[in-house]
Scaffold this motif. Sequence first.
Motif, short mmCIF file in Angstrom:
data_model
loop_
_atom_site.label_atom_id
_atom_site.label_comp_id
_atom_site.label_asym_id
_atom_site.label_seq_id
_atom_site.Cartn_x
_atom_site.Cartn_y
_atom_site.Cartn_z
N UNK A 1 -2.55 -1.45 -1.28
CA UNK A 1 -1.55 -1.17 -2.29
C UNK A 1 -1.95 -1.58 -3.68
N UNK A 2 -3.12 -2.19 -3.83
CA UNK A 2 -3.62 -2.63 -5.14
C UNK A 2 -5.09 -3.00 -4.98
N UNK A 3 -5.84 -3.04 -6.08
CA UNK A 3 -7.23 -3.49 -5.99
C UNK A 3 -7.30 -4.90 -5.40
N UNK A 4 -8.35 -5.16 -4.62
CA UNK A 4 -8.50 -6.44 -3.93
C UNK A 4 -9.61 -7.25 -4.59
N UNK A 5 -9.35 -8.52 -4.81
CA UNK A 5 -10.34 -9.42 -5.38
C UNK A 5 -9.93 -10.85 -5.14
N UNK B 1 -0.34 -7.20 8.76
CA UNK B 1 1.07 -6.81 8.89
C UNK B 1 1.52 -6.13 7.60
N UNK B 2 1.13 -6.72 6.47
CA UNK B 2 1.48 -6.14 5.17
C UNK B 2 0.84 -4.76 5.00
N UNK B 3 -0.44 -4.66 5.34
CA UNK B 3 -1.13 -3.37 5.22
C UNK B 3 -0.46 -2.33 6.10
N UNK B 4 -0.12 -2.71 7.32
CA UNK B 4 0.52 -1.77 8.25
C UNK B 4 1.81 -1.21 7.67
N UNK B 5 2.62 -2.07 7.08
CA UNK B 5 3.87 -1.61 6.49
C UNK B 5 3.60 -0.82 5.22
N UNK B 6 2.54 -1.19 4.50
CA UNK B 6 2.22 -0.48 3.26
C UNK B 6 1.87 0.98 3.51
N UNK C 1 -11.87 2.80 -2.56
CA UNK C 1 -10.62 3.55 -2.69
C UNK C 1 -9.75 3.38 -1.46
N UNK C 2 -10.36 3.39 -0.27
CA UNK C 2 -9.58 3.22 0.97
C UNK C 2 -8.94 1.84 1.01
N UNK C 3 -9.70 0.81 0.65
CA UNK C 3 -9.14 -0.55 0.68
C UNK C 3 -8.00 -0.68 -0.31
N UNK C 4 -8.14 -0.11 -1.47
CA UNK C 4 -7.07 -0.16 -2.47
C UNK C 4 -5.83 0.54 -1.95
N UNK C 5 -6.01 1.69 -1.30
CA UNK C 5 -4.86 2.45 -0.76
C UNK C 5 -4.19 1.67 0.35
N UNK C 6 -4.96 1.08 1.24
CA UNK C 6 -4.39 0.31 2.34
C UNK C 6 -3.65 -0.93 1.83
#
Length: 258
Positions: free
Chosen positions: A155-159, A214-219, A148-153
């Motif tokens: 912005x979408x599920x990661x795979x 950088x993307x996660x930080x802005x997200x 859940x934390x990774x998805x929130x950081x």
Amino acid sequence: MNSTTHDDRRRLVALGAATAAGLWLATGCASTRNPQETANMMIPPSANTLTPAQQAIVPIAAFAAAGDIPKLTTSLNEGLDAGLTISDAREVLVQLYAYAGFPRSLNALGALMQVVDTRRQRGVQDAPGREPGRPIPKGDALLAAGTANRTRLSGAPVGGPLLDFAPVADEYLRSHLFGDIFERDNLDWHSREVATVSMLSAIVGVDSQLQSHMRISMNIGLSANALRQLTRVLAQRVDAASARRASEALERHLAPAG
């Protein structure tokens, strides 16, 4: 007599059931909290600039990742003087293991311990900071929290193919990094991403991961202006190469698609 005993037993059973239900409610709230609610607890409001404490994290994280203990020692002293707590600095250096490995993380923690001891001997009483305010989940609950934390950081599920090829790496990322570390609420997610970007900026050959963060930080609410400020701190207090890598990663992220 027997009737009274039977009634007493019934009352005791009822009381026990009520007590058990009360304990379940009291202890179950943390484990059943909505993951979005948990994440929001650790994400401050959007930030257009870095706080003084976050600026102090930049050289600490970068020199720790580079393995430059003399410069890390200087930066730790400067950070503690600027108001970082011992806990703040320790959290950054524990998090380092996920990006630069345990050897550098342990060496950096040893440097922090020495700095704190030396300052204490000089009569400097640094603020200890705080420990996490709630228990860290274990087992399947930890994996779920990390997912859940990774998805929130992100912005979408990661795979993707790489994680399909090495599913154990995906499990480690979700349980150890986004679970064990990002569930610790004594350092907010903005500060953790400031640390991560600074670490990756100091390491050669991790440009894709740097751009991703950088993307996660802005997200999660760090503005482009705050991240440009981070690159300036790198230039002023670390080195030009780290600042250039950070700046290029940020501009690639900001560039229009296509």
